[in-house]
Design a protein around this motif. Structure first.
Motif, short mmCIF file in Angstrom:
data_model
loop_
_atom_site.label_atom_id
_atom_site.label_comp_id
_atom_site.label_asym_id
_atom_site.label_seq_id
_atom_site.Cartn_x
_atom_site.Cartn_y
_atom_site.Cartn_z
N GLY A 157 0.83 -1.21 0.00
CA GLY A 157 0.00 0.00 0.00
C GLY A 157 0.85 1.25 0.00
N LEU A 158 0.20 2.40 -0.11
CA LEU A 158 0.90 3.68 -0.05
C LEU A 158 1.42 3.85 1.36
N PHE A 159 2.72 4.10 1.51
CA PHE A 159 3.30 4.13 2.84
C PHE A 159 3.84 5.51 3.19
N GLY A 160 3.54 5.94 4.39
CA GLY A 160 4.09 7.19 4.89
C GLY A 160 4.30 7.07 6.38
N SER A 161 5.41 7.63 6.89
CA SER A 161 5.69 7.53 8.32
C SER A 161 6.39 8.80 8.78
N PRO A 162 5.93 9.38 9.89
CA PRO A 162 6.51 10.66 10.32
C PRO A 162 7.88 10.54 10.97
N THR A 163 8.14 9.45 11.69
CA THR A 163 9.38 9.36 12.49
C THR A 163 10.16 8.10 12.15
N ALA A 164 11.03 7.65 13.04
CA ALA A 164 11.90 6.51 12.73
C ALA A 164 11.22 5.16 12.95
N THR A 165 10.29 5.11 13.88
CA THR A 165 9.70 3.82 14.23
C THR A 165 8.52 3.49 13.34
N GLY A 166 8.16 2.21 13.31
CA GLY A 166 6.95 1.78 12.62
C GLY A 166 5.82 1.77 13.63
N THR A 167 5.55 0.59 14.17
CA THR A 167 4.56 0.48 15.23
C THR A 167 4.92 1.42 16.37
N ARG A 168 3.93 2.17 16.86
CA ARG A 168 4.20 3.12 17.95
C ARG A 168 3.21 2.86 19.07
N PRO A 169 3.72 2.52 20.27
CA PRO A 169 2.85 2.11 21.36
C PRO A 169 1.85 3.19 21.77
N GLY A 170 0.57 2.85 21.69
CA GLY A 170 -0.48 3.80 22.05
C GLY A 170 -0.40 4.20 23.50
N GLY A 171 0.04 3.28 24.36
CA GLY A 171 0.09 3.54 25.80
C GLY A 171 0.91 4.77 26.15
N SER A 172 2.10 4.89 25.57
CA SER A 172 2.96 6.00 25.97
C SER A 172 2.44 7.34 25.42
N ILE A 173 1.77 7.30 24.27
CA ILE A 173 1.17 8.53 23.73
C ILE A 173 0.02 8.97 24.63
N ALA A 174 -0.83 8.01 24.99
CA ALA A 174 -2.00 8.32 25.83
C ALA A 174 -1.58 8.79 27.21
N ALA A 175 -0.55 8.13 27.79
CA ALA A 175 -0.11 8.49 29.14
C ALA A 175 0.49 9.90 29.15
N ALA A 176 1.19 10.28 28.08
CA ALA A 176 1.76 11.63 28.01
C ALA A 176 0.65 12.68 28.00
N TRP A 177 -0.37 12.42 27.19
CA TRP A 177 -1.50 13.36 27.12
C TRP A 177 -2.20 13.43 28.48
N ALA A 178 -2.35 12.25 29.09
CA ALA A 178 -3.05 12.19 30.38
C ALA A 178 -2.33 12.99 31.45
N VAL A 179 -1.02 12.81 31.57
CA VAL A 179 -0.31 13.47 32.66
C VAL A 179 -0.27 14.99 32.45
N MET A 180 -0.15 15.43 31.19
CA MET A 180 -0.13 16.87 30.94
C MET A 180 -1.47 17.50 31.30
N ASN A 181 -2.53 16.78 31.01
CA ASN A 181 -3.85 17.31 31.35
C ASN A 181 -4.19 17.14 32.82
N TYR A 182 -3.63 16.12 33.44
CA TYR A 182 -3.87 15.89 34.86
C TYR A 182 -3.16 16.94 35.72
N LEU A 183 -1.88 17.16 35.42
CA LEU A 183 -1.11 18.12 36.21
C LEU A 183 -1.49 19.56 35.88
N GLY A 184 -1.62 19.84 34.61
CA GLY A 184 -1.86 21.22 34.21
C GLY A 184 -0.68 22.10 34.59
N ARG A 185 -0.76 23.37 34.20
CA ARG A 185 0.32 24.30 34.50
C ARG A 185 0.56 24.38 36.01
N GLU A 186 -0.52 24.42 36.77
CA GLU A 186 -0.38 24.53 38.23
C GLU A 186 0.35 23.34 38.83
#
Ligand SMILES: *Cc1c(COP(=O)(O)O)cnc(C)c1O
Length: 446
Positions: free
Chosen positions: A278-307
């Protein structure tokens, strides 16, 4: 000697037995939770841990490789990047990607700078990059992988890169210059504004490695600490790396690489339109990218907030102050340079610090040994708030212990470190390191 052949066991273990065994194995690991280590784990406490684990588990099976199938991850990733960009002075057009860590962010930034130069300066066939000797080895690795010649610039007495030397090292082949905010070894920031100005004048890409400081310096600035400008507010800064899995307190596998605009970022992407799959495109070096670490990063930034980040920054700096003052109060020890944040190194004019590290090891404190000059490294996190007095007491005791043994030949790890730093034959040291890595990557009983 008989070698053990490892095979997948014929019969699987029972879950309880398996987990019990793993718990036993884990007991041999470094005690990061108790604040006994000074690198590797950025522990923000149980409350943050719970959020990370819940978020990670929820998106455990998600694959960021295809954001069309995982619209959740597309949302999380683009928002983590956009929040990081605005925190680091990026304008509306600032763009970036999430990666697996600082090394990948750096690799992508170097590759993007190279490919951008290829497009704009096709006359450069042997590209070079100007890097302070204190930059993270990920730049050396990237230079090695990408076939770019590293030009290594010495540090001044304050452990910041020598700006004049950096300027002089720029040649017609230079495509990239780098500064750290701060650099890992001594925790001091390179003169980012001066370097960026030079790079801009010469039309060279300038990368700021804020892997370590990206999620702490902006908050320290708000808390009125004296932090020089280091981000996109400084003209001439082309790209920035910032690790969410360090002082952003995300789960491991989360970093951000940023570019001043989307046009620059385009040179990062890889596309291959002719694959039978198929037509292939990839933004970075890795192929499969673990959803867990992406989700956890978003979660902690929103949980902590600036304060939340401000509060953590406050506590980290209180602990840092107590530790650095305590160390400076021990007569034979001193802090190297003037570190801006919570990472620093200390040394001694009279004691062998490698022997001191061995003595501290024996008391369960794991300080990282550094070289040129010999010193010991500390990276302060919230996990260290409660151990300052214990640490300083043991350090004082160990200083006395090592001082009492002065004149005797050193033993243990100290011998090795003392030798490796000064051995003129660097090829021999390289071979030693290769053997060392080779043995680490081999099951123990064989
Ligand atoms: C940690 C670090 C890196 C590399 O990040 P990883 O996540 O370990 O790959 C790069 N630069 C600096 C300054 C760092 O502290």
């Amino acid at each position: 000697m008989d070698k053990k052949v490892y095979k997948i066991p014929e019969k699987g273990l029972l879950k309880e037995d398996l987990l019990q065994e793993m718990k036993e194995i884990q007991k041999g690991d470094a005690n990061w939770k108790g604040g006994r280590t000074w690198s590797l784990v950025y522990y923000g406490g149980k409350e943050i841990d719970d959020i990370l684990e819940d978020a990670y588990k929820m998106f455990f099976h998600g694959n960021g490789l295809n954001p069309m199938a995982f619209k959740s991850l597309k949302k999380f990733e683009t928002e983590v990047v956009a929040m990081t960009a605005s925190m680091l002075g990026g304008g509306f057009d600032a763009a970036g990607s999430m990666t697996s860590g600082g090394s990948e962010s750096i690799f992508m930034a170097v590759k993007t700078a190279r490919d951008c130069a290829r497009a704009k300066r096709p006359d450069i066939t042997s590209p070079e990059m100007v890097i302070p000797i204190s930059v993270h080895p990920a730049f050396e690795k990237a230079a090695h992988f990408l076939n770019i010649k590293p030009c290594r610039i010495p540090l001044g007495e304050d452990f910041r890169v020598d700006v004049e030397a950096a300027k002089e090292a720029i040649s017609d082949n230079t495509i990239l210059m780098v500064g750290s905010a701060p650099a890992y070894p001594h925790g001091v920031m390179d003169p980012i504004r001066e370097l960026a100005t030079i790079a801009e004048e010469k039309g060279i890409w300038f990368h700021v490695d804020a892997c370590l400081g990206g999620f702490l310096l902006p908050f320290l600035k708000e808390l009125k600490y004296n932090i020089p400008d280091f981000d996109f507010q400084v003209p001439g800064v082309t790209s920035i790396s910032a690790d969410v899995h360090k002082y952003g307190f995300a789960a491991k596998g989360a970093s951000v690489v940023l570019y001043r605009n989307r046009e620059l970022r385009r040179h990062q992407f890889f596309v291959y339109p002719d694959w039978p799959g198929g037509l292939f495109g990839s933004p970075t070096a890795t192929g499969t990218r673990p959803g867990g670490s992406i989700a956890a990063a978003w979660a902690v930034m929103n949980y902590l907030g600036r304060e939340g980040y401000l509060e953590l920054a406050h506590s980290i700096m209180d602990t840092t102050k107590a530790l650095t003052e305590g160390i400076n109060n021990i007569e034979s020890l001193y802090i190297l340079g003037k570190p801006e944040m919570s990472v620093f190194a200390f040394s001694s004019q009279v004691l062998d610090v490698y022997s001191l590290a061995d003595a501290m090891d024996a008391r369960g404190w794991h300080l990282d040994r550094q070289q040129r000059p010999a010193c010991l490294h500390m990276m302060v996190t919230p996990a260290h708030a409660g151990i300052v007095d214990d640490f300083l007491k043991d350090l004082q005791d160990c200083v006395e212990e090592v001082a009492a043994k002065k004149g005797e030949s050193s033993e243990g790890m100290a011998v090795l470190y003392g030798m490796m730093g000064s051995l003129p034959d660097r090829k021999a040291v390289k071979d030693f390191l290769l053997d060392f890595i080779d043995n680490l990557n081999w099951p123990e009983e064989n």
